[in-house]
Design a protein around this motif. Structure first.
Motif, short mmCIF file in Angstrom:
data_model
loop_
_atom_site.label_atom_id
_atom_site.label_comp_id
_atom_site.label_asym_id
_atom_site.label_seq_id
_atom_site.Cartn_x
_atom_site.Cartn_y
_atom_site.Cartn_z
N PHE A 68 0.84 -1.20 0.00
CA PHE A 68 0.00 0.00 0.00
C PHE A 68 0.87 1.25 0.00
O PHE A 68 0.59 2.22 -0.73
N VAL A 71 2.28 1.96 -3.43
CA VAL A 71 1.31 2.47 -4.40
C VAL A 71 0.93 3.91 -4.07
O VAL A 71 0.82 4.75 -4.97
N ILE A 72 0.77 4.22 -2.77
CA ILE A 72 0.43 5.60 -2.40
C ILE A 72 1.56 6.55 -2.80
O ILE A 72 1.32 7.66 -3.30
N MET A 74 3.66 6.03 -5.33
CA MET A 74 3.68 6.13 -6.79
C MET A 74 2.58 7.05 -7.30
O MET A 74 2.76 7.77 -8.28
N LEU A 75 1.39 7.03 -6.64
CA LEU A 75 0.28 7.84 -7.12
C LEU A 75 0.49 9.30 -6.82
O LEU A 75 0.11 10.16 -7.62
N ILE B 33 -8.39 3.17 -3.10
CA ILE B 33 -7.39 2.74 -2.12
C ILE B 33 -8.05 2.50 -0.77
O ILE B 33 -7.77 1.50 -0.09
N VAL B 77 -4.73 -8.12 -2.74
CA VAL B 77 -4.11 -6.79 -2.68
C VAL B 77 -3.16 -6.57 -3.83
O VAL B 77 -3.11 -5.48 -4.42
N LEU B 81 -4.01 -3.56 -6.27
CA LEU B 81 -3.15 -2.38 -6.40
C LEU B 81 -2.64 -2.22 -7.83
O LEU B 81 -2.45 -1.09 -8.30
N VAL B 84 -5.33 -0.41 -9.36
CA VAL B 84 -5.32 1.00 -8.96
C VAL B 84 -4.40 1.79 -9.87
O VAL B 84 -4.77 2.88 -10.36
N LEU B 85 -3.21 1.24 -10.15
CA LEU B 85 -2.28 1.96 -11.03
C LEU B 85 -2.88 2.15 -12.41
O LEU B 85 -2.79 3.24 -13.01
N GLN B 88 -5.67 4.83 -12.30
CA GLN B 88 -5.09 6.17 -12.19
C GLN B 88 -4.53 6.63 -13.53
O GLN B 88 -4.66 7.78 -13.92
N LEU B 94 -8.94 8.54 -8.84
CA LEU B 94 -9.12 7.31 -8.06
C LEU B 94 -10.59 7.10 -7.71
O LEU B 94 -10.93 6.19 -6.97
#
Lengths: 170, 104
Positions: A68, A71-72, A74-75, B33, B77, B81, B84-85, B88, B94
């Motif tokens: 997590f 990813v946080i 990277m975003l 997220i 997960v 994730l 998620v990428l 985005q 998001l």
């Protein structure tokens, strides 16, 4: 004394989970979630499951939460993301989820009253867990390994395209 | 170290409370997220119930199911994730309400 520790850890787990799910900053929420997972690990240890407690810390609070964090990072959402999140968390959005979750919780608690029992107070050692895991449960281990392989391939497929596109843009 | 004698209702009530917290978070949040975090909380609550049941009977089965839940959470997960990428990158947000098209 030990029972007090149990209820203290339970309180910390609930409080940290509640805080984690109402934060607007994802990084702060993640730290609260880690605290909650560590408190649950304490609960496991006190209930006599030391192997599960160790795995909870190493895999849940360690590996999964680090994913997590990556990813946080990277975003890189930033301040406007926090503002937007605060706007989404306005009070009127709370009503329906809150009522539904409360009804479900009430049903769960009512169903629990029927079965009075206590935990045995006997610790289950890692040796017993390992013997059962590779004895009667060996098929489940195989299936879990297949699941992890599928997760690995899927994550690589999704992430690889992300990386390739970014390189091409440069 | 031996275990503690805790009333099962208290442990299971805690698991139910954590599960409800996760469910409410899942319905409340729009950021993917936070939705994934809520899913983690729900899986963790179920794992707590399994370990408590294993502790009630003094058997290893509860911890084994905990291990299986752990591997499910890890796989979920990792794929989540990765998604998620991708979300985005494609939608520049998001917000799950924006990601409605199946074929991006």
């Amino acid at each position: 004394m030990m029972a007090t520790l149990f209820y203290l850890a339970a309180f910390i787990a609930l409080l940290a989970t509640g805080l984690a799910l109402t934060r607007t900053n994802a990084a702060h929420a993640l730290i609260y979630l880690i605290v909650s997972l560590l408190a649950v690990a304490v609960l496991f240890f006190l209930m006599g499951a030391p192997f599960a407690a160790a795995l909870e810390i190493v895999i849940y609070a360690g590996a999964i939460m680090v994913l997590f964090v990556f990813v946080i990072m990277m975003l890189n959402v930033g301040q406007e993301g926090i503002e937007r999140e605060r706007e989404w968390l306005s009070a009127r959005n709370w009503v329906v989820p809150g009522v539904l979750a409360a009804i479900l919780l009430l049903e769960l608690l009512l169903a629990l009253r029927a079965a009075p029992a206590t935990t045995s107070g006997v610790a289950v050692t890692p040796k017993e867990v390992g013997l059962a895991l590779f004895g009667p449960y060996v098929l489940a281990v195989e299936i879990a390994s297949m699941l992890l392989l599928a997760g690995l391939v899927g994550a690589y497929h999704l992430g690889r395209r992300f990386i390739v596109r970014r390189e091409r843009r440069r | 170290m031996s275990g503690l004698q805790i009333p099962m209702e208290h442990v299971l009530a805690l698991a139910g409370l954590l599960f409800s917290c996760g469910l409410m978070g899942l319905m409340l949040r729009r950021n993917i997220i936070f939705m994934l975090m809520s899913l983690e909380v729900m899986l963790n609550a179920v794992a707590l119930a399994f370990v408590a049941a294993g502790a009630q009977w003094g058997q290893a089965d509860g911890q084994i199911i905990f291990l299986l839940i752990l591997s499910v959470a890890a796989a979920e997960v990792a794929v989540g994730l990765g998604l998620v990428l991708q979300i985005q990158r494609r939608f520049k947000t998001l917000d799950m309400d924006q990601a409605r098209r199946l074929r991006g």
